[in-house]
Design a protein around this motif. Structure first.
Motif, mmCIF file in Angstrom:
data_model
loop_
_atom_site.group_PDB
_atom_site.id
_atom_site.type_symbol
_atom_site.label_atom_id
_atom_site.label_comp_id
_atom_site.label_asym_id
_atom_site.label_seq_id
_atom_site.Cartn_x
_atom_site.Cartn_y
_atom_site.Cartn_z
ATOM 1 N N GLU A 163 7.346 1.483 7.918
ATOM 2 C CA GLU A 163 6.601 0.228 7.884
ATOM 3 C C GLU A 163 5.555 0.235 6.768
ATOM 4 O O GLU A 163 5.377 -0.759 6.074
ATOM 5 C CB GLU A 163 5.923 -0.042 9.232
ATOM 6 C CG GLU A 163 6.891 -0.304 10.365
ATOM 7 C CD GLU A 163 7.530 0.967 10.938
ATOM 8 O OE1 GLU A 163 7.088 2.087 10.595
ATOM 9 O OE2 GLU A 163 8.490 0.826 11.715
ATOM 10 N N ASP A 164 4.860 1.360 6.606
ATOM 11 C CA ASP A 164 3.863 1.474 5.537
ATOM 12 C C ASP A 164 4.537 1.449 4.174
ATOM 13 O O ASP A 164 4.045 0.819 3.235
ATOM 14 C CB ASP A 164 3.047 2.753 5.690
ATOM 15 C CG ASP A 164 2.186 2.741 6.940
ATOM 16 O OD1 ASP A 164 1.828 1.632 7.400
ATOM 17 O OD2 ASP A 164 1.873 3.823 7.441
ATOM 18 N N ALA A 165 5.652 2.148 4.066
ATOM 19 C CA ALA A 165 6.380 2.175 2.793
ATOM 20 C C ALA A 165 6.885 0.788 2.436
ATOM 21 O O ALA A 165 6.839 0.385 1.272
ATOM 22 C CB ALA A 165 7.543 3.165 2.866
ATOM 23 N N LEU A 166 7.350 0.052 3.420
ATOM 24 C CA LEU A 166 7.836 -1.307 3.179
ATOM 25 C C LEU A 166 6.712 -2.197 2.651
ATOM 26 O O LEU A 166 6.893 -2.946 1.694
ATOM 27 C CB LEU A 166 8.434 -1.895 4.458
ATOM 28 C CG LEU A 166 8.977 -3.316 4.353
ATOM 29 C CD1 LEU A 166 10.101 -3.389 3.321
ATOM 30 C CD2 LEU A 166 9.464 -3.795 5.712
ATOM 31 N N GLY A 167 5.540 -2.089 3.267
ATOM 32 C CA GLY A 167 4.395 -2.868 2.810
ATOM 33 C C GLY A 167 4.018 -2.537 1.377
ATOM 34 O O GLY A 167 3.765 -3.432 0.561
ATOM 35 N N ARG A 168 4.011 -1.268 1.036
ATOM 36 C CA ARG A 168 3.677 -0.852 -0.335
ATOM 37 C C ARG A 168 4.746 -1.308 -1.317
ATOM 38 O O ARG A 168 4.450 -1.706 -2.435
ATOM 39 C CB ARG A 168 3.493 0.658 -0.391
ATOM 40 C CG ARG A 168 2.249 1.095 0.335
ATOM 41 C CD ARG A 168 2.092 2.584 0.350
ATOM 42 N NE ARG A 168 0.913 2.930 1.114
ATOM 43 C CZ ARG A 168 0.747 4.081 1.713
ATOM 44 N NH1 ARG A 168 1.673 5.010 1.627
ATOM 45 N NH2 ARG A 168 -0.352 4.321 2.395
ATOM 46 N N HIS A 169 6.002 -1.225 -0.885
ATOM 47 C CA HIS A 169 7.098 -1.670 -1.741
ATOM 48 C C HIS A 169 6.984 -3.163 -2.024
ATOM 49 O O HIS A 169 7.124 -3.608 -3.162
ATOM 50 C CB HIS A 169 8.445 -1.357 -1.090
ATOM 51 C CG HIS A 169 9.608 -1.961 -1.799
ATOM 52 N ND1 HIS A 169 10.126 -1.432 -2.944
ATOM 53 C CD2 HIS A 169 10.325 -3.069 -1.525
ATOM 54 C CE1 HIS A 169 11.133 -2.190 -3.350
ATOM 55 N NE2 HIS A 169 11.271 -3.187 -2.509
ATOM 56 N N LEU A 170 6.735 -3.945 -1.001
ATOM 57 C CA LEU A 170 6.612 -5.389 -1.175
ATOM 58 C C LEU A 170 5.416 -5.738 -2.060
ATOM 59 O O LEU A 170 5.486 -6.654 -2.887
ATOM 60 C CB LEU A 170 6.508 -6.089 0.178
ATOM 61 C CG LEU A 170 7.784 -6.034 1.025
ATOM 62 C CD1 LEU A 170 7.522 -6.622 2.410
ATOM 63 C CD2 LEU A 170 8.936 -6.740 0.328
#
Length: 99
Positions: free
Chosen positions: A78-85
């Motif tokens: 979830e954190d990685a997804l936020g950073r990716h976005l």
């Protein structure tokens, strides 16, 4: 710290002989373990091509991308997804609207 980093990158089995017996990791083995990206007979030409490719990305963006890579293995999805976005949003804002 070297043992820790190598184990994270190549796995215990990949570096066991090097750590326990002091066996050098030869270039072809390092390539197979993804410890290096490339081996070349002409470092100057390869470095020039790499510098040209890296020059297309500004320093701040390069730093952000490197940080995303380094954190990927220890970051929750979830954190990685936020950073990716967020990185995608920065990239879209930098390039401007499409035609």
């Amino acid at each position: 710290m070297t043992v820790h980093r190598l184990t994270q990158q190549a796995g215990a089995a990949g570096i066991r002989r090097a750590v326990l017996l002091g066996t050098p990791i030869e270039a072809d083995r390092a390539l197979a373990l993804n410890l290096v990206d490339e081996v070349t007979e002409d470092p100057a030409t390869t470095l020039a091509a790499l510098a040209e490719a890296a020059g297309a990305v500004d320093g701040t963006e390069m730093a952000i991308r490197r940080q995303l890579i380094f954190e990927a293995g220890s970051t929750a999805f979830e954190d990685a997804l936020g950073r990716h976005l967020a990185a995608c949003d920065r990239s879209l804002r930098r390039t401007g609207p499409s035609a």
